[in-house]
Scaffold this motif. Structure first.
Motif, short mmCIF file in Angstrom:
data_model
loop_
_atom_site.label_atom_id
_atom_site.label_comp_id
_atom_site.label_asym_id
_atom_site.label_seq_id
_atom_site.Cartn_x
_atom_site.Cartn_y
_atom_site.Cartn_z
N VAL A 212 0.84 -1.19 0.00
CA VAL A 212 0.00 0.00 0.00
C VAL A 212 0.88 1.25 0.00
CG1 VAL A 212 -1.99 -1.03 1.19
CG2 VAL A 212 -0.15 0.00 2.53
N LYS A 218 -3.69 4.37 -0.99
CA LYS A 218 -3.93 3.58 -2.20
C LYS A 218 -3.33 2.17 -2.04
CE LYS A 218 -3.13 3.68 -7.21
NZ LYS A 218 -4.56 3.50 -7.56
N ILE A 219 -4.06 1.16 -2.48
CA ILE A 219 -3.57 -0.21 -2.50
C ILE A 219 -2.70 -0.38 -3.74
CG2 ILE A 219 -4.21 -2.65 -2.59
CD1 ILE A 219 -6.92 -1.82 -1.34
N GLU A 413 -6.10 -8.25 -3.68
CA GLU A 413 -6.48 -6.84 -3.65
C GLU A 413 -7.89 -6.66 -3.10
OE1 GLU A 413 -5.80 -3.34 -6.79
OE2 GLU A 413 -7.38 -4.71 -7.40
N LEU A 414 -8.80 -7.53 -3.51
CA LEU A 414 -10.18 -7.45 -3.02
C LEU A 414 -10.23 -7.66 -1.51
CD1 LEU A 414 -13.20 -7.20 -3.59
CD2 LEU A 414 -13.25 -9.68 -4.03
N SER A 417 -8.73 -4.67 0.33
CA SER A 417 -9.61 -3.49 0.30
C SER A 417 -10.63 -3.52 1.44
CB SER A 417 -10.33 -3.40 -1.05
OG SER A 417 -11.27 -4.44 -1.21
N LYS A 418 -10.93 -4.70 1.94
CA LYS A 418 -11.86 -4.81 3.07
C LYS A 418 -11.17 -4.51 4.39
CE LYS A 418 -14.64 -8.28 0.65
NZ LYS A 418 -15.10 -9.70 0.63
N PRO A 421 -10.70 -0.08 4.06
CA PRO A 421 -11.80 0.35 3.19
C PRO A 421 -11.71 1.78 2.68
CG PRO A 421 -12.54 0.16 5.47
CD PRO A 421 -11.18 -0.45 5.40
N SER A 424 -8.03 3.54 -1.88
CA SER A 424 -8.47 3.28 -3.25
C SER A 424 -7.61 2.18 -3.87
CB SER A 424 -8.37 4.55 -4.09
OG SER A 424 -7.02 4.97 -4.21
N LYS A 425 -8.10 1.63 -4.98
CA LYS A 425 -7.35 0.59 -5.68
C LYS A 425 -6.52 1.22 -6.79
CE LYS A 425 -10.81 -3.01 -4.89
NZ LYS A 425 -11.74 -3.97 -5.54
#
Length: 425
Positions: A212, A218-219, A413-414, A417-418, A421, A424-425
């Motif tokens: 990150v 941002k991821i 990545e999904l 993202s959790k 939260p 951003s990706k």
């Protein structure tokens, strides 16, 4: 470094928490003028390291008659959850040996005392600045660096010499070339890589990226740079002299055992294994152990993750216990104590004045000290250590050919993202 965090039962957590004095302020034998008893949860290896810490506790008590220390060795992979449960119920130990990734997370919850301006940090300028930085959260310092570590390329000098290789490879491409030569000349594999996410960090840093970007929120572990790094990582499981990926539950032990017995010439490993290196048949002569900075990526710069532990003080106890805890932390992180720990446990000190001539006679410690310049401190993101979890799930599948690199990184990545939260990706 046994980095997995295992969930523990609430009953077990509360049982252990009951041994801590926490905020009760009552463990002085019921006498107002009696000694203050503080509890320390030590998360070190109970066999190889804990005896050194127990001996130092006795020294501290001898020098501080008004303080008693209740020493409790807590299994590392259970300690984070145990402390979280105990602190939430106001029953945590007064001092915790906190893994560097836990420190900002517990600071965010208000479980740790800010140490700036206290006697525990009186020698702050003696510690390596990067280690102080990763003990901080939102501008305050919540731990005193106790032991540190990073990853390095460790190698068997004799096998390299037999293959006609004079120095450690400086890039991943050079490592692949060296592995092939070693296989040709000695018959053993030249390199065996890990599928664990922590060990794959080197490949991200070598491309100038990370999982990150904290400043940009941002991821980035699925960025073009990260994919290039993971592509290099994946390519080191296939080729002459490159051991295939081990995705079994015992992979860590398999890699370590092969190295110390001379069945593979090089691996990526940390200083927590120094004492175990010397127990292997390949390193009865300690000078055969080579330690070099991890190879650089295409960005031209090598980088390895920084690990280790801080000593932190519980914020839920009363002033008498906190004062005693601060005094104890100062003693345990002093130059003399760190020198003792290094000599007995072969771990890396966190302050420069503890690297005495005697300490540096250990080739393992001297070697790892030489690679600390490439160690990158962790960002002050409480969730940072948790980000390796999704990658630990996906990387073995990628390495085993069960899913593509793109698919695995998309899945990771999904999941990440959790965990963050607002990134951003």
């Amino acid at each position: 470094m046994r980095r997995g965090i295992v969930a523990t039962a609430l009953v077990a957590s509360l049982a252990l928490a009951a041994t801590a004095c926490g905020g009760s302020g009552s463990d002085n034998g019921g006498k107002a003028d009696g000694p203050v008893t503080i509890t320390w949860w030590d998360t070190s290896n109970a066999t190889n390291e804990a005896p050194t810490y127990q001996a130092l506790v006795k020294q501290f008590e001898a020098a501080n008659k008004g303080i008693k220390v209740k020493y409790v060795n807590v299994q590392f992979d259970q300690a984070q959850n145990k402390f979280d449960t105990a602190a939430g119920s106001k029953g945590a130990p007064d001092v915790l040996r906190s893994e560097v990734g836990w420190t900002p997370a517990f600071a965010k919850k208000g479980y740790f005392v800010p140490l700036d301006g206290t006697e525990a940090l009186a020698d702050q300028d003696k510690f390596q600045p990067s280690l102080i930085k990763q003990a901080q959260y939102e501008g305050k310092t919540y731990g005193v660096p106790f032991v540190t570590d990073t990853l390095a390329l460790v190698y068997n000098k004799a096998l390299f010499e037999k293959a006609g290789i004079a120095e450690a490879p400086k890039t991943w491409d050079e490592l692949k070339s060296a592995a092939a030569k070693i296989k040709d000349k000695t018959g053993v594999d030249g390199y065996w890589g890990s599928t664990q996410a922590y060990y794959a960090q080197n490949f991200l840093f070598g491309e100038g990226t990370d999982t990150v970007d904290v400043d940009a929120k941002k991821i980035t572990m699925n960025s073009a740079a990260a994919k290039k790094g993971y592509g290099t990582w994946l390519g080191l499981f296939d080729g002459k002299g490159l051991h295939k990926a081990d995705t079994t539950a015992d992979a860590y032990a398999h890699i370590q055992d092969a190295f110390i017995e001379g069945k593979v010439a090089a691996i990526i490993q940390g200083p927590w294994e120094i004492t175990n290196f010397y127990k292997g048949s390949a390193f009865t002569d300690k000078s055969n152990l080579g330690i070099a900075t991890v190879p650089a990526g295409s960005a031209g710069k090598a980088g390895a993750p920084t690990g280790g532990h801080n000593l932190s003080v519980y914020a839920g106890s009363d002033k008498a216990h906190q004062d005693a805890a601060l005094k104890f932390v100062k003693f345990m992180t002093s130059a003399k104590s760190q020198e003792t720990i290094a000599l007995k446990n072969s771990t890396l000190p966190t302050r420069d004045d503890a690297y005495t001539a005697e300490v540096k006679t250990d080739p393992g410690i001297a070697g790892y000290q030489g690679v600390l310049a490439a160690a990158q401190p962790r960002p002050a993101l409480p969730e940072y250590g948790s980000l390796w979890g999704p990658l630990d799930t996906e990387l073995p599948k990628i390495a085993a050919g069960k899913e593509s690199l793109d698919k695995g990184l998309d899945n990771a990545e999904l999941a990440i993202s959790k965990l963050v939260p607002d990134f951003s990706k």
